[in-house]
Design an enzyme around this catalytic site. Structure first.
Site, PDB file in Angstrom:
ATOM      1  N   ARG A 147      96.503  47.506 -81.035  1.00 20.50           N
ATOM      2  CA  ARG A 147      97.737  47.773 -81.785  1.00 20.50           C
ATOM      3  C   ARG A 147      97.852  49.273 -82.037  1.00 20.50           C
ATOM      4  O   ARG A 147      96.911  50.028 -81.775  1.00 20.50           O
ATOM      5  CB  ARG A 147      97.653  47.080 -83.147  1.00 20.50           C
ATOM      6  CG  ARG A 147      96.463  47.593 -83.962  1.00 20.50           C
ATOM      7  CD  ARG A 147      96.473  47.185 -85.416  1.00 20.50           C
ATOM      8  NE  ARG A 147      95.452  47.913 -86.158  1.00 20.50           N
ATOM      9  CZ  ARG A 147      94.172  47.605 -86.222  1.00 20.50           C
ATOM     10  NH1 ARG A 147      93.709  46.553 -85.566  1.00 20.50           N
ATOM     11  NH2 ARG A 147      93.332  48.345 -86.937  1.00 20.50           N
ATOM     12  N   LYS A 151      84.730  39.012 -80.073  1.00 25.04           N
ATOM     13  CA  LYS A 151      83.808  40.147 -79.978  1.00 25.04           C
ATOM     14  C   LYS A 151      82.725  39.960 -78.931  1.00 25.04           C
ATOM     15  O   LYS A 151      82.340  40.931 -78.271  1.00 25.04           O
ATOM     16  CB  LYS A 151      83.181  40.436 -81.349  1.00 25.04           C
ATOM     17  CG  LYS A 151      84.202  40.725 -82.447  1.00 25.04           C
ATOM     18  CD  LYS A 151      85.209  41.786 -82.055  1.00 25.04           C
ATOM     19  CE  LYS A 151      86.523  41.610 -82.807  1.00 25.04           C
ATOM     20  NZ  LYS A 151      87.634  42.396 -82.257  1.00 25.04           N
ATOM     21  N   GLU A 186      72.852  42.136 -83.207  1.00 23.07           N
ATOM     22  CA  GLU A 186      72.754  43.492 -82.662  1.00 23.07           C
ATOM     23  C   GLU A 186      71.654  44.242 -83.409  1.00 23.07           C
ATOM     24  O   GLU A 186      71.386  43.951 -84.571  1.00 23.07           O
ATOM     25  CB  GLU A 186      74.068  44.265 -82.876  1.00 23.07           C
ATOM     26  CG  GLU A 186      75.180  43.862 -81.941  1.00 23.07           C
ATOM     27  CD  GLU A 186      76.461  44.650 -82.184  1.00 23.07           C
ATOM     28  OE1 GLU A 186      76.427  45.683 -82.894  1.00 23.07           O
ATOM     29  OE2 GLU A 186      77.498  44.228 -81.669  1.00 23.07           O
ATOM     30  N   HIS A 217      85.202  48.865 -95.591  1.00 31.11           N
ATOM     31  CA  HIS A 217      85.955  48.760 -94.342  1.00 31.11           C
ATOM     32  C   HIS A 217      87.412  49.208 -94.468  1.00 31.11           C
ATOM     33  O   HIS A 217      88.195  49.024 -93.544  1.00 31.11           O
ATOM     34  CB  HIS A 217      85.855  47.353 -93.737  1.00 31.11           C
ATOM     35  CG  HIS A 217      84.435  46.924 -93.512  1.00 31.11           C
ATOM     36  ND1 HIS A 217      83.628  47.529 -92.584  1.00 31.11           N
ATOM     37  CD2 HIS A 217      83.667  46.005 -94.147  1.00 31.11           C
ATOM     38  CE1 HIS A 217      82.419  46.988 -92.639  1.00 31.11           C
ATOM     39  NE2 HIS A 217      82.409  46.064 -93.584  1.00 31.11           N
TER      40      HIS A 217
HETATM   41  C1  MV4 Z   1      77.645  47.983 -86.785  1.00 30.89           C
HETATM   42  C2  MV4 Z   1      77.057  48.866 -87.710  1.00 30.89           C
HETATM   43  C3  MV4 Z   1      75.748  49.243 -87.503  1.00 30.89           C
HETATM   44  N1  MV4 Z   1      75.054  48.747 -86.444  1.00 30.89           N
HETATM   45  N2  MV4 Z   1      76.909  47.523 -85.741  1.00 30.89           N
HETATM   46  C4  MV4 Z   1      81.689  47.240 -89.181  1.00 30.89           C
HETATM   47  C5  MV4 Z   1      82.928  46.540 -88.769  1.00 30.89           C
HETATM   48  C6  MV4 Z   1      82.819  46.256 -87.335  1.00 30.89           C
HETATM   49  N3  MV4 Z   1      83.895  46.899 -86.641  1.00 30.89           N
HETATM   50  C7  MV4 Z   1      81.484  46.766 -86.908  1.00 30.89           C
HETATM   51  N4  MV4 Z   1      80.887  47.394 -88.033  1.00 30.89           N
HETATM   52  C8  MV4 Z   1      79.645  47.934 -87.959  1.00 30.89           C
HETATM   53  N5  MV4 Z   1      78.896  47.552 -86.897  1.00 30.89           N
HETATM   54  C9  MV4 Z   1      75.651  47.908 -85.601  1.00 30.89           C
HETATM   55  N6  MV4 Z   1      74.934  47.403 -84.598  1.00 30.89           N
HETATM   56  C10 MV4 Z   1      77.827  49.300 -88.778  1.00 30.89           C
HETATM   57  C11 MV4 Z   1      79.118  48.821 -88.917  1.00 30.89           C
HETATM   58  C12 MV4 Z   1      79.826  49.299 -90.065  1.00 30.89           C
HETATM   59  C13 MV4 Z   1      80.956  50.097 -89.943  1.00 30.89           C
HETATM   60  C14 MV4 Z   1      81.493  50.449 -88.717  1.00 30.89           C
HETATM   61  C15 MV4 Z   1      82.619  51.234 -88.620  1.00 30.89           C
HETATM   62  C16 MV4 Z   1      83.239  51.678 -89.780  1.00 30.89           C
HETATM   63  C17 MV4 Z   1      82.732  51.352 -90.999  1.00 30.89           C
HETATM   64  C18 MV4 Z   1      81.596  50.551 -91.105  1.00 30.89           C
HETATM   65  C19 MV4 Z   1      81.095  50.236 -92.358  1.00 30.89           C
HETATM   66  C20 MV4 Z   1      80.005  49.460 -92.466  1.00 30.89           C
HETATM   67  C21 MV4 Z   1      79.361  48.984 -91.317  1.00 30.89           C
END
Ligand code: MV4
Length: 507
Positions: free
Chosen positions: A292, A116, A200, A235
């Site tokens: 994917r 990442k 972040e 998730h």
């Molecule tokens: C975040 C966020 C809020 N702020 N980054 C969750 C999994 C990973 N792909 C990144 N994720 C998140 N990153 C910042 N700076 C909130 C999430 C997140 C989230 C993102 C997409 C789909 C569902 C989620 C559920 C909880 C938190």
């Protein structure tokens, strides 16, 4: 064109890929574990080979057995589906080294997006907006304190090797920073064998919007528009749609161009998806790239008319994409419900058993991508997703109505499923307004999963229904034809349970 393909997966996605093969005249080869010997994907493929015992670590995750199976069966190419080995750089490389065609991105592109912090660095270098934060792993709590102060609380600690939310910690104030950093490191080490963590700024209440891209080996990279994936629990996405109510044509253009830039930066080929957070002010931030085919690819297929799996196979065969960006305009609305074998009234506990009755929805605009049939055994070895129900309609409102209608038609007996939960979702006023973000579902779960009536209540209803049917009979109202009250069609409309009771009384 590839002449034969081994599908290194199971369930609905294996069947989806077999269907694409059949339409393209490609011979399909299934692989299966002992638990899947009688699964539909084994029967529907042109050939099938056993690759080991039920646990996926001894079958669907065994790259060596799968490559052996490809050699034995004379398959020319391997499609990994999603999950299992689909995003393992070493497997993509091993397939290529075995002289087979890999239906997916180059191993180097998987590697570029797999880490990442590396992906963030690549994004920043190519002008792809990311959430404010570091691109390097934190050295210690002191460094964490400095950057957290710079961006302002709340901040989010993330595992560099991560993805999918593991090793993530929200930190609301400095006093929590040290213990959260320790926890994030521990979780990251356990999950990925790498305890590197970075920071972040935490974005509150965003939507999860992702862009599907398709890239050929001749340098053409296209955006196929967005999917709205905010309706998720821990998730795990529960519902996806295309397009997103929050994305205007101009924002779609911007996000699409950004996703194409990220894909080009990684040397991407084949189908892939860029994940973004979209905040309340319409700003978007690149999160990560999924290298994917995704579970929710059908909603994009339905609004673009492009068969993503067929194009994966054509691209892997060296074909050129025949469309241009301007030709790709989403049309209508598509929604997908992931039908899982979970007891939603009991904390989404996985449910097991034998499917002893299955009735599938059909009719206008309905698509069923399933992996089960009557007689299927649902165990605990694999993912609880049984099938995807996907609908298309001209507008979002009509698509929601259509999904509700299709869910009503669906019967799955033998295991608990998410059907009722999805019905309640389609009825939810906030969902219907499109008033959703990534935390919405978990906030609303108590209402959406309110327990079903206890068995005793069902018995009482059945007795009441029988008494009602009996009353109608004693009134001398024959069931059907013309009565003293006039023809049937003039009688007041019965409720479904009254009708069921009447039919029961006829037996
Ligand atoms: C975040 C966020 C809020 N702020 N980054 C969750 C999994 C990973 N792909 C990144 N994720 C998140 N990153 C910042 N700076 C909130 C999430 C997140 C989230 C993102 C997409 C789909 C569902 C989620 C559920 C909880 C938190």
């Amino acid at each position: 064109m590839i002449s034969s393909l081994l599908i290194a997966n199971r369930g609905e996605i294996a069947l989806r890929i077999i269907r694409a093969c059949r339409e393209l005249g490609i011979r399909s080869v299934a692989v299966f574990s002992d638990a899947d010997a009688r699964s539909p994907h084994v029967r529907e493929a042109d050939d099938a080979l056993n690759i080991g015992p039920a646990p996926s670590t001894e079958s669907y995750l065994r790259g060596d057995s799968i490559i052996d199976a490809a050699r034995k069966s004379g398959a020319e190419a391997i499609h990994p589906g999603y999950g299992f080995l689909s995003e393992r750089e070493w497997f993509a490389r091993a397939v290529r080294d075995a002289g087979l065609v890999w239906v997916g991105p180059p191993a180097e592109a998987i590697a570029a997006m797999g880490n990442k912090t590396a992906a963030r660095t690549l994004a920043v270098q190519h002008g792809v907006p990311v959430v404010p934060g570091t691109t390097e792993a934190l050295k210690d709590v002191g460094a964490a304190r400095d950057v957290a102060k710079e961006y302002g609380y709340p901040v989010l600690l993330k595992a560099a090797a991560g993805g999918g939310g593991k090793g993530m910690r929200v930190v609301c104030e400095e006093s929590e920073l040290e213990s959260s950093l320790d926890a994030a490191r521990r979780e990251a080490r356990n999950a990925f064998g790498d305890d590197a963590v970075y920071v972040e700024k935490y974005i509150e209440g965003p939507r999860h919007v992702e862009i599907q891209i398709l890239a050929d080996t001749h340098g053409c990279v296209l955006s196929l528009g967005e999917r709205e994936c905010s309706v998720q629990r821990r998730h795990q996405k529960m519902v996806e749609e295309a397009p997103s109510i929050a994305v205007s044509p101009s924002l779609r253009g911007e996000m699409g161009e950004t996703a194409v830039r990220a894909a080009r930066a990684a040397g991407y080929v084949n189908a892939g998806t860029c994940e973004f957070l979209l905040d309340r002010d319409g700003r978007f931030y690149f999160l990560e790239m999924n290298t994917r085919l995704q579970v929710e690819h059908p909603v994009t297929e339905l609004v673009t008319g492009i068969d993503l799996v067929q194009w994966q196979l054509r691209i892997a065969s060296g074909e050129k994409l025949p469309f241009e960006q301007k030709d790709i305009v989403p049309h209508g609305w598509a929604i997908e419900c992931r039908i899982t074998s979970e007891d939603t009234a009991n904390g989404f506990l996985p449910s097991t058993g034998r499917i002893d009755y299955l009735h599938l929805p059909a009719g206008p605009g309905v698509r069923w991508d399933g992996g089960i049939e009557t007689g299927s055994e649902v165990g605990l070895h694999y993912d609880p997703m049984l099938a995807k129900l996907i609908v298309w309609a001209p507008t979002r409102e009509l698509a929601i109505e259509r999904m509700h209608r299709a869910l009503l038609e669906l019967t799955i007996d033998g295991v608990q499923t998410s059907r009722e939960f999805h019905l309640r979702l389609m009825e939810d006023p906030e969902f219907r307004r499109g008033d959703i973000e990534i935390q919405w579902l978990e906030r609303r779960l108590p209402e959406l999963t309110r327990v079903k009536p206890p068995p005793e209540a069902t018995k009482v209803a059945v007795v009441a229904a029988a008494l009602l049917a009996d009353r109608d009979r004693n009134r001398g109202a024959p069931q059907g034809g013309t009565t003293a009250a006039g023809p049937d069609r003039l009688r007041p409309r019965e409720s479904a349970w009254e009708r069921a009771a009447r039919l029961e009384g006829l037996r």
